[in-house]
Scaffold this motif. Sequence first.
Motif, PDB file in Angstrom:
ATOM      1  N   VAL A 191       0.817  -1.373   0.060  1.00  0.00           N
ATOM      2  CA  VAL A 191       0.006  -0.012   0.084  1.00  0.00           C
ATOM      3  C   VAL A 191       0.942   1.129  -0.133  1.00  0.00           C
ATOM      4  O   VAL A 191       0.492   2.148  -0.764  1.00  0.00           O
ATOM      5  CB  VAL A 191      -0.976  -0.253   1.218  1.00  0.00           C
ATOM      6  CG1 VAL A 191      -1.696   1.264   1.402  1.00  0.00           C
ATOM      7  CG2 VAL A 191      -2.109  -1.269   1.188  1.00  0.00           C
ATOM      8  N   ALA A 192       1.928   1.306   0.779  1.00  0.00           N
ATOM      9  CA  ALA A 192       2.706   2.322   0.912  1.00  0.00           C
ATOM     10  C   ALA A 192       3.341   2.681  -0.418  1.00  0.00           C
ATOM     11  O   ALA A 192       3.658   3.857  -0.860  1.00  0.00           O
ATOM     12  CB  ALA A 192       3.779   2.318   1.991  1.00  0.00           C
ATOM     13  N   SER A 193       3.848   1.427  -1.211  1.00  0.00           N
ATOM     14  CA  SER A 193       4.678   1.677  -2.238  1.00  0.00           C
ATOM     15  C   SER A 193       3.762   2.029  -3.334  1.00  0.00           C
ATOM     16  O   SER A 193       4.317   2.830  -4.093  1.00  0.00           O
ATOM     17  CB  SER A 193       5.354   0.417  -2.613  1.00  0.00           C
ATOM     18  OG  SER A 193       4.338  -0.432  -3.047  1.00  0.00           O
ATOM     19  N   ALA A 194       2.515   1.570  -3.473  1.00  0.00           N
ATOM     20  CA  ALA A 194       1.578   2.267  -4.284  1.00  0.00           C
ATOM     21  C   ALA A 194       1.321   3.719  -4.275  1.00  0.00           C
ATOM     22  O   ALA A 194       1.140   4.585  -5.282  1.00  0.00           O
ATOM     23  CB  ALA A 194       0.129   1.136  -4.468  1.00  0.00           C
ATOM     24  N   ILE A 195       1.074   4.130  -3.103  1.00  0.00           N
ATOM     25  CA  ILE A 195       0.719   5.597  -2.505  1.00  0.00           C
ATOM     26  C   ILE A 195       1.864   6.543  -3.199  1.00  0.00           C
ATOM     27  O   ILE A 195       1.894   7.212  -3.679  1.00  0.00           O
ATOM     28  CB  ILE A 195       0.482   5.579  -1.237  1.00  0.00           C
ATOM     29  CG1 ILE A 195      -0.852   4.847  -0.801  1.00  0.00           C
ATOM     30  CG2 ILE A 195       0.550   7.144  -0.719  1.00  0.00           C
ATOM     31  CD1 ILE A 195      -1.282   5.177   0.598  1.00  0.00           C
ATOM     32  N   LEU A 196       3.106   5.871  -2.764  1.00  0.00           N
ATOM     33  CA  LEU A 196       4.454   6.527  -3.233  1.00  0.00           C
ATOM     34  C   LEU A 196       4.450   6.762  -4.639  1.00  0.00           C
ATOM     35  O   LEU A 196       4.997   7.837  -5.249  1.00  0.00           O
ATOM     36  CB  LEU A 196       5.616   6.072  -2.652  1.00  0.00           C
ATOM     37  CG  LEU A 196       6.892   6.714  -2.902  1.00  0.00           C
ATOM     38  CD1 LEU A 196       7.023   7.951  -2.011  1.00  0.00           C
ATOM     39  CD2 LEU A 196       7.971   5.807  -2.176  1.00  0.00           C
ATOM     40  N   ALA A 197       3.943   5.670  -5.407  1.00  0.00           N
ATOM     41  CA  ALA A 197       4.357   5.637  -6.950  1.00  0.00           C
ATOM     42  C   ALA A 197       3.269   6.612  -7.346  1.00  0.00           C
ATOM     43  O   ALA A 197       3.425   7.502  -8.473  1.00  0.00           O
ATOM     44  CB  ALA A 197       4.266   4.215  -7.369  1.00  0.00           C
ATOM     45  N   THR A 198       2.090   6.610  -7.015  1.00  0.00           N
ATOM     46  CA  THR A 198       1.249   7.583  -7.306  1.00  0.00           C
ATOM     47  C   THR A 198       1.447   8.951  -7.073  1.00  0.00           C
ATOM     48  O   THR A 198       1.208   9.844  -7.918  1.00  0.00           O
ATOM     49  CB  THR A 198      -0.436   7.168  -6.793  1.00  0.00           C
ATOM     50  OG1 THR A 198      -0.482   5.633  -6.865  1.00  0.00           O
ATOM     51  CG2 THR A 198      -1.449   8.042  -7.420  1.00  0.00           C
ATOM     52  N   GLY A 199       1.911   9.151  -6.071  1.00  0.00           N
ATOM     53  CA  GLY A 199       2.322  10.527  -5.731  1.00  0.00           C
ATOM     54  C   GLY A 199       3.620  10.905  -6.549  1.00  0.00           C
ATOM     55  O   GLY A 199       3.559  12.196  -7.066  1.00  0.00           O
ATOM     56  N   ALA A 200       4.229  10.025  -6.736  1.00  0.00           N
ATOM     57  CA  ALA A 200       5.539  10.323  -7.795  1.00  0.00           C
ATOM     58  C   ALA A 200       4.976  10.866  -9.228  1.00  0.00           C
ATOM     59  O   ALA A 200       5.509  11.780  -9.793  1.00  0.00           O
ATOM     60  CB  ALA A 200       6.548   9.442  -7.871  1.00  0.00           C
ATOM     61  N   ALA A 201       4.179  10.004  -9.616  1.00  0.00           N
ATOM     62  CA  ALA A 201       3.474  10.373 -10.925  1.00  0.00           C
ATOM     63  C   ALA A 201       2.756  11.545 -10.934  1.00  0.00           C
ATOM     64  O   ALA A 201       2.999  12.215 -11.991  1.00  0.00           O
ATOM     65  CB  ALA A 201       2.677   9.012 -11.403  1.00  0.00           C
ATOM     66  N   PHE A 202       2.193  11.901 -10.004  1.00  0.00           N
ATOM     67  CA  PHE A 202       1.288  13.358 -10.114  1.00  0.00           C
ATOM     68  C   PHE A 202       2.305  14.523  -9.983  1.00  0.00           C
ATOM     69  O   PHE A 202       2.210  15.431 -10.414  1.00  0.00           O
ATOM     70  CB  PHE A 202       0.458  13.226  -8.872  1.00  0.00           C
ATOM     71  CG  PHE A 202      -1.052  12.772  -9.214  1.00  0.00           C
ATOM     72  CD1 PHE A 202      -1.868  12.959 -10.295  1.00  0.00           C
ATOM     73  CD2 PHE A 202      -1.404  11.526  -8.489  1.00  0.00           C
ATOM     74  CE1 PHE A 202      -2.991  12.359 -10.686  1.00  0.00           C
ATOM     75  CE2 PHE A 202      -2.771  10.587  -8.809  1.00  0.00           C
ATOM     76  CZ  PHE A 202      -3.600  11.278  -9.996  1.00  0.00           C
ATOM     77  N   GLY A 203       3.217  14.288  -9.284  1.00  0.00           N
ATOM     78  CA  GLY A 203       4.466  15.228  -8.960  1.00  0.00           C
ATOM     79  C   GLY A 203       4.977  15.447 -10.543  1.00  0.00           C
ATOM     80  O   GLY A 203       5.355  16.662 -10.729  1.00  0.00           O
ATOM     81  N   ILE A 204       5.440  14.332 -10.808  1.00  0.00           N
ATOM     82  CA  ILE A 204       5.798  14.342 -12.455  1.00  0.00           C
ATOM     83  C   ILE A 204       5.179  15.178 -13.393  1.00  0.00           C
ATOM     84  O   ILE A 204       5.522  16.156 -14.151  1.00  0.00           O
ATOM     85  CB  ILE A 204       6.521  13.227 -12.966  1.00  0.00           C
ATOM     86  CG1 ILE A 204       7.814  12.714 -11.962  1.00  0.00           C
ATOM     87  CG2 ILE A 204       7.031  13.185 -14.415  1.00  0.00           C
ATOM     88  CD1 ILE A 204       8.190  11.318 -12.397  1.00  0.00           C
ATOM     89  N   VAL A 205       3.935  14.935 -13.268  1.00  0.00           N
ATOM     90  CA  VAL A 205       3.165  15.529 -14.305  1.00  0.00           C
ATOM     91  C   VAL A 205       2.764  16.837 -14.039  1.00  0.00           C
ATOM     92  O   VAL A 205       2.877  17.836 -14.926  1.00  0.00           O
ATOM     93  CB  VAL A 205       2.032  14.786 -14.451  1.00  0.00           C
ATOM     94  CG1 VAL A 205       0.739  15.420 -15.040  1.00  0.00           C
ATOM     95  CG2 VAL A 205       1.705  13.451 -14.953  1.00  0.00           C
ATOM     96  N   ALA A 206       2.716  17.182 -12.694  1.00  0.00           N
ATOM     97  CA  ALA A 206       2.557  18.388 -12.255  1.00  0.00           C
ATOM     98  C   ALA A 206       3.883  19.373 -12.602  1.00  0.00           C
ATOM     99  O   ALA A 206       3.718  20.538 -12.988  1.00  0.00           O
ATOM    100  CB  ALA A 206       2.435  18.731 -10.686  1.00  0.00           C
ATOM    101  N   ALA A 207       5.029  19.004 -12.619  1.00  0.00           N
ATOM    102  CA  ALA A 207       6.373  19.466 -13.085  1.00  0.00           C
ATOM    103  C   ALA A 207       6.269  19.711 -14.400  1.00  0.00           C
ATOM    104  O   ALA A 207       6.882  20.889 -14.884  1.00  0.00           O
ATOM    105  CB  ALA A 207       7.621  18.940 -12.368  1.00  0.00           C
ATOM    106  N   LEU A 208       5.807  18.771 -15.070  1.00  0.00           N
ATOM    107  CA  LEU A 208       6.007  19.013 -16.448  1.00  0.00           C
ATOM    108  C   LEU A 208       4.876  19.987 -16.822  1.00  0.00           C
ATOM    109  O   LEU A 208       5.166  20.805 -17.737  1.00  0.00           O
ATOM    110  CB  LEU A 208       5.667  17.885 -17.383  1.00  0.00           C
ATOM    111  CG  LEU A 208       6.754  16.647 -17.223  1.00  0.00           C
ATOM    112  CD1 LEU A 208       6.527  15.345 -17.864  1.00  0.00           C
ATOM    113  CD2 LEU A 208       8.025  17.129 -17.904  1.00  0.00           C
ATOM    114  N   ASN A 209       3.923  20.173 -16.280  1.00  0.00           N
ATOM    115  CA  ASN A 209       2.802  21.391 -16.742  1.00  0.00           C
ATOM    116  C   ASN A 209       3.046  22.698 -16.361  1.00  0.00           C
ATOM    117  O   ASN A 209       2.838  23.591 -16.875  1.00  0.00           O
ATOM    118  CB  ASN A 209       1.499  21.010 -16.057  1.00  0.00           C
ATOM    119  CG  ASN A 209       0.864  19.717 -16.755  1.00  0.00           C
ATOM    120  OD1 ASN A 209       1.087  19.477 -17.821  1.00  0.00           O
ATOM    121  ND2 ASN A 209      -0.111  19.072 -16.225  1.00  0.00           N
TER     122      ASN A 209
END
Length: 60
Positions: free
Chosen positions: A12-30
Motif C-alpha cells: 500500500v505504501a509503495s502504491a501511494i508513493l508511486a502514485t504521488g511521484a507520478a502526479f508530481g512529475i506530471v505537475a512539474a511538466l505542466n
Amino acid sequence: MSRLLAAFLTCVASAILATGAAFGIVAALNVTPEPQNVPLVSFPDPPANGASSTPSPSAG
C-alpha cells in the motif's frame, strides 16, 4: 500474521508513493513553459501576382 500485515502495508505504501511521484512529475511538466515553435527552415513568400522572376521556357 504480522508478516502478512507488513507485506500488505508495504504494498500500500509503495502504491501511494508511486502514485504521488507520478502526479508530481506530471505537475512539474505542466509548470514548465513549452518552447516556441520556430521553424528550422523558412522560405520567402511568393510574389502576389504569381509571376516568377525567372522566365519559363516557351513551348514550341
